[in-house]
Design a protein around this motif. Structure first.
Motif, short mmCIF file in Angstrom:
data_model
loop_
_atom_site.label_atom_id
_atom_site.label_comp_id
_atom_site.label_asym_id
_atom_site.label_seq_id
_atom_site.Cartn_x
_atom_site.Cartn_y
_atom_site.Cartn_z
N GLY A 26 -45.44 -4.11 49.93
CA GLY A 26 -44.95 -3.95 51.30
C GLY A 26 -44.80 -2.49 51.61
N ILE A 64 -41.72 -0.41 49.57
CA ILE A 64 -41.49 -0.31 48.14
C ILE A 64 -42.18 0.94 47.61
N VAL A 84 -35.61 1.08 46.79
CA VAL A 84 -34.56 1.41 47.75
C VAL A 84 -33.53 0.29 47.69
N VAL A 144 -30.68 -0.84 52.61
CA VAL A 144 -31.66 0.00 53.28
C VAL A 144 -32.91 -0.82 53.62
N ALA A 168 -32.14 -3.02 56.51
CA ALA A 168 -32.04 -2.25 57.75
C ALA A 168 -33.42 -1.89 58.26
N MET A 169 -34.32 -1.52 57.33
CA MET A 169 -35.65 -1.13 57.76
C MET A 169 -36.44 -2.33 58.28
N LYS A 215 -35.17 -3.09 61.65
CA LYS A 215 -35.58 -2.07 62.62
C LYS A 215 -37.00 -2.31 63.12
N LYS A 224 -44.82 4.48 57.91
CA LYS A 224 -44.84 5.50 56.86
C LYS A 224 -44.61 6.89 57.41
N LYS A 240 -42.76 8.65 59.57
CA LYS A 240 -41.58 8.31 60.34
C LYS A 240 -41.49 9.11 61.64
N ALA A 283 -44.44 12.48 54.75
CA ALA A 283 -44.03 11.25 55.43
C ALA A 283 -42.97 11.55 56.47
N SER A 284 -42.09 12.51 56.16
CA SER A 284 -41.08 12.89 57.15
C SER A 284 -40.52 14.26 56.81
N LEU A 286 -34.48 11.72 55.79
CA LEU A 286 -35.50 10.69 55.52
C LEU A 286 -36.51 11.10 54.47
N PRO A 308 -26.64 2.70 57.32
CA PRO A 308 -27.75 1.77 57.07
C PRO A 308 -28.85 1.89 58.12
N GLU A 309 -28.46 2.18 59.38
CA GLU A 309 -29.50 2.23 60.42
C GLU A 309 -30.42 3.44 60.25
N ALA A 355 -31.54 4.23 57.35
CA ALA A 355 -32.46 3.71 56.35
C ALA A 355 -33.06 4.82 55.50
N ASP A 403 -33.98 6.65 52.14
CA ASP A 403 -34.19 6.31 50.72
C ASP A 403 -33.16 6.99 49.83
N THR A 451 -41.21 15.40 64.27
CA THR A 451 -42.67 15.30 64.18
C THR A 451 -43.36 16.33 65.06
N LEU A 474 -46.86 -2.22 42.02
CA LEU A 474 -45.41 -2.04 42.09
C LEU A 474 -44.70 -3.39 42.25
N LYS A 490 -42.20 -4.93 39.41
CA LYS A 490 -40.80 -5.17 39.77
C LYS A 490 -40.42 -6.63 39.56
#
Lengths: 309, 622
Positions: free
Chosen positions: A37, A40, A45, A49, A52-53, A56, A85, A87, B75-76, B81, B163-164, B166, B168, B229, B480, B484
């Protein structure tokens, strides 16, 4: 344009819409069925989180609901949603940026390929079995059989590293010269060979012989009669070819670090960036369908004998 | 018909080329710990050799613009983030937190105050919490001219754990009091005074202050979700401002003349080119366009070391490449009648014996070739112990570093010892020197030439004594997911710590941890009573014989997290690693290194073991 042709075009457009819808639907469900996904990574995470994602981006809703929401956003607002990805960026933005570069690159390469391909092909046909024909055929055979990653790497080593004439990355000044060259060589070689063989065929036709017998000048025969007719297969090839190179070549973009749509497409898949996968797929599929359609119509324009049904 | 054929051929060739590329890109992009977890690093007290290329700036030439390439599009660049090393490097140039990494007079890496006037000592309160009060420097401004206030830190830190958001890396604030309730105990006493209270003493607190997630952001700026961005909305407070961002292509940073320390910043402009293709990076380095590249093609390493002895750099990194077992995989022969704790003990012994068979020196020198260090413990080289020495050297309590001797000389003895152990459980045919009843194993790795080569080396070793190990590769995201979920028997793995504290390698193995790929305490292992723990000698009451993983390891980790005495805490962490390594489920291969190339006319460059690169004090000489 008669009604029959018009009907044909309308039918083809409707069919194109259905095709794109099928592509959207299949991609959407296959993409969600693939393991892994967007959120991950090597480091997990926390659950809060992750939740929440998912909330969102609406990924916590049932797949059917997600699908309908997506479809309505795309159809009513042309909104492909946010990237998961990159953001803060929208998929529309990413596609626009990528297409700008890829289209510029692809169009220049296509025009170069077309012009030089037709010229070389005509020369080869008119000088059949002469030394110049042999040389053109050997070179084009090499270009057609060489994959772009080898061609790109060779050009990179020769012109960017050894001779230092051009930069090795697409972001620098003149950085697009080598990628354009790499992209254009294959279609150029292909068009050369197409033009050559179809022109040879045309040159053997009765009407050319008649024109010669009537004393029409050589130039007029070639440009007035032979070339036009021998371009028919080239035109058929050109539409899909244009779609192919305009929509980005990952290999060339990777080798020369060009920020095109091809890289965005492949990275979206490896990163499971769902909205970006959908967005790029839709745009690429639409382009290919449209280019094919345009190719078919052009076909009719250059050759009135063909009936479109 | 003909045109149909042509379009068909075209369409299929396109699909093929994409498919081919897909494979290629997975190989380059998500290598090991590709998501490049940010960093951690060395403690201020340790003398980590910073990778500095020169001390005194020689005569600078030209415009002082440097072209570098770390990775592809970040990514950010929002400090909260970001979770990647390349993003962290950019953020370190754009933002200024309470502390920063810099070089001391003798060229060693140290933590220095940045926005804070000084890095104060904490005051321990009656309830064991620790309060720090920082005073901000005078004249700190955002790139749009507004003053930086203590409130910007309060806002930024609470935002990172919401949490909002988000984020990592929200858990980097775990040490701050109030984290569990979602409201950090951090206050702006006035515009220039920041007060923060930690749940207990934290050895690496100053280091956290220099971590990108701890950088301030301004509320009105980040209200725009897309603020990070675009250069026009990117408001920062560091040594540089972002002057352009051509997405997927180039980010340009220009020196911020309003920065409080602008006089010391020697590099006027930094161009961060965005490419993740190691071959392309090398081409640009070789033709002189780029002065620093952070990735090199694996198959060129040997060659580059020879061609560019001064420019090819092998730096330390806080990470371990290892192979992990699924603890619930049955590896005993079908004839075995062992159950419960006996079975677990036998399997631990077998896995540890197999770990002895692997020739790590061969893998490092002939396969990986990147200057990596053979490993026999999980907590990576570079992390320090209570007394400032290397944690890994003290691990295992042996005369050599780690849990087994991985020096070249010890290999033969390791081999014989391993064989003796395995003979206890499996049938050995002396004539062929092969085990005949070892169950077939499957080794899972993510698609990449590098991982494949290591897998093959291990496969060949095992095959030599009759153990069949099949190799299976999966695309990164699928891999992954599989790992996991514990749907594997053996898998390649890698871990980079977040900060210089061994807990960042140890708390990931608790039962409920999202990174517990081994599946300790899960599935069948949940009820296995085979683990013992006795820490009564350290003043604790815990003494468990033959308990479950949850009763031993999980308890130990929670004790470590609340322990306030540094010496006891480090001893507890050694015990945790002892317990972890006794299972044999973690088979370390090597400690990671950070490979990069930097042109020899760049002076004043340094990097941290977290992989952060610092260009602000660089000069380009003739």
């Amino acid at each position: 344009m008669n009604t029959k042709t018009l009907m044909y075009i309308v039918k083809r457009i409707l069919l194109a819409i259905v095709t794109v819808w099928v592509v959207i639907t299949v991609t959407f469900f296959v993409m969600h069925a693939v393991p892994g996904g967007p959120f991950i990574g090597e480091k997990a995470v926390s659950e809060s989180v992750m939740k929440a994602m998912e909330a969102k981006y609406g990924l916590d809703k049932p797949l059917g609901v997600q699908y309908l929401t997506y479809l309505s956003d795309v159809v009513t607002r042309f909104d492909f949603g946010p990237s998961l990805k990159q953001k803060g960026r929208s998929v529309n933005d990413i596609i626009f940026d990528g297409m700008k570069t890829s289209a510029k690159l692809g169009l220049i390469a296509a025009v170069i390929a077309l012009i030089s391909g037709v010229i070389l092909g005509s020369i080869a046909a008119l000088r059949r079995n002469k030394i110049i024909d042999r040389i053109i055929m050997i070179i084009t055979t090499a270009f057609v059989s060489m994959p772009s990653f080898i061609m790109g790497s060779l050009l990179l080593i020769a012109f960017a590293i050894n001779l230092k004439w051009f930069p090795a990355n697409g972001a620098s000044k003149n950085g697009l010269i080598l990628p354009v060259l790499t992209l254009s060589l294959y279609p150029m070689a292909y068009i050369t060979r197409l033009t050559r063989s179809s022109m040879l065929e045309v040159l053997g036709q009765d009407y050319i012989r008649t024109a010669k017998a009537k004393g029409v000048s050589g130039m007029k025969i070639i440009f007035g009669h032979a070339l036009k007719n021998s371009l028919i297969p080239v035109i058929t090839y050109f539409g899909p070819m244009l779609a192919g190179i305009v929509t980005g070549s990952l290999v060339v973009e990777q080798i020369f670090a060009v920020p095109g749509i091809g890289r965005a497409f492949v990275n979206s898949i490896t990163g499971r960036d769902y909205p970006l996968i959908m967005g790029t797929t839709i745009v690429l599929a639409t382009l290919i369908v449209v280019m094919n359609l345009v190719g078919d119509i052009m076909y009719k324009v250059v050759d009135p004998r063909i009936t479109l049904e | 018909m003909k045109k149909k054929l042509v379009s068909l051929v075209l369409a299929s060739s396109m699909v093929l080329s994409l498919a081919a590329c897909g494979a290629q890109s997975t190989e380059t992009a998500p290598a090991d710990t590709q998501t490049s977890e940010t960093a951690q690093t060395t403690d201020a007290t340790t003398e980590t050799p910073a990778d500095t290329t020169a001390e005194a700036p020689a005569e600078p030439v030209g415009e002082q613009t440097i072209n570098v390439c770390l990775a592809s599009e970040p990514a950010s660049l929002d400090p909260a983030l970001n979770s990647a090393v390349d993003g962290a490097t950019l953020i370190n140039h754009l933002f200024s937190g309470l502390a920063k990494w810099g070089l001391d007079a003798s060229g060693n890496l140290e933590l220095q105050p940045d926005c804070a006037e000084e890095l104060v000592e904490g005051v321990t309160n009656e309830d064991g919490t620790v309060t720090y009060t920082y005073t901000l420097r005078d004249g700190l401004t955002w790139s749009d001219g507004q003053p930086v206030t203590a409130n910007d830190f309060v806002f930024a830190w609470n935002r990172a754990i919401a949490p909002e958001t988000a984020a990592d890396y929200g858990y980097m604030f775990e040490v701050v009091d109030g984290y569990a309730d979602g409201k950090l105990n951090v206050n702006a006493v006035d515009d220039k005074t920041l007060e923060v209270t930690l749940a207990n003493t934290v050895a690496y607190w100053d280091e956290l202050l220099a971590f990108p997630t701890y950088m301030p952001v301004r509320e009105d700026v980040v209200a725009n979700e897309a603020w990070a961005t675009d250069p026009s909305t990117y408001v920062c407070n560091g040594a540089y401002t972002m002057t352009s961002w051509d997405h997927n292509s180039l980010i340009t940073l220009t020196k911020n003349e309003n920065f409080y320390d602008a006089d010391k910043i020697t590099m006027n402009e930094i161009n961060f080119y965005l490419s993740d293709d190691a071959n392309n990076q090398l081409a640009n380095f070789e033709n002189g366009d780029w002065q620093m590249i952070d990735d090199v093609p694996t198959n060129e390493i040997a060659n580059l070391k020879e061609t560019y002895p001064d420019e090819f750099v092998t730096a330390g990194q806080l990470g371990t490449y290892y192979v992990c077992w699924n603890i619930n995989e049955n590896i005993l022969p079908s004839s075995s009648t062992l159950t419960g704790a006996d079975k677990a003990a036998a399997e631990n012994e077998i896995r540890n014996a197999l770990a002895l068979l692997i020739d790590r020196n061969y893998i490092v020198n002939d396969v990986a070739q990147g200057g990596q260090v053979p490993a026999s413990s999980f907590v990576a080289m570079g992390l320090t112990d209570a007394d400032g020495s290397q944690f890994y050297e003290n691990a295992g309590g042996n005369s050599f570093a780690g849990y087994y001797d991985v020096s070249e000389d010890a290999y033969e003895a390791n081999w014989s010892a391993a064989l003796e152990t395995l003979k206890k459980y499996y049938t050995f045919d002396e004539a062929t020197q092969q085990f005949t009843d070892f169950p077939t194993l499957t080794y899972l790795y993510n698609t990449s030439e590098g991982h494949k080569a290591i897998a093959e080396a291990i496969q060949a070793t095992f095959a030599g004594i009759g153990i069949t190990m099949n190799l299976e590769n999966q695309e990164w995201a699928t891999f992954l997911d599989t790992r996991k979920a514990g749907n594997y028997s053996i898998a390649r793995n890698g871990w980079l710590g977040d900060y210089n504290d061994p807990i960042s390698f140890l708390d990931m193995w608790t039962t409920q941890s999202g990174n517990n790929d081994v599946q300790f305490g899960k599935g069948d292992n949940a009820s296995v009573q085979a683990y013992s723990l006795d820490i009564t000698d350290l003043g604790y009451e815990t003494k468990v014989e033959n308990g479950t993983w949850a009763e031993t390891y999980d308890v130990l980790i929670s004790d470590i997290k609340t322990c306030t005495d540094p010496n006891t805490r480090y001893e507890l962490m050694h015990r945790a690693e002892d317990l972890l390594m006794s299972t044999g489920c973690i088979c370390p291969i090597y400690f990671y290194t950070d490979l990069y190339m930097i042109s020899s006319n760049v002076k004043g460059f340094f990097s941290s073991p977290l992989g952060y690169k610092y260009f602000m004090y660089c000069t380009i000489t003739g």
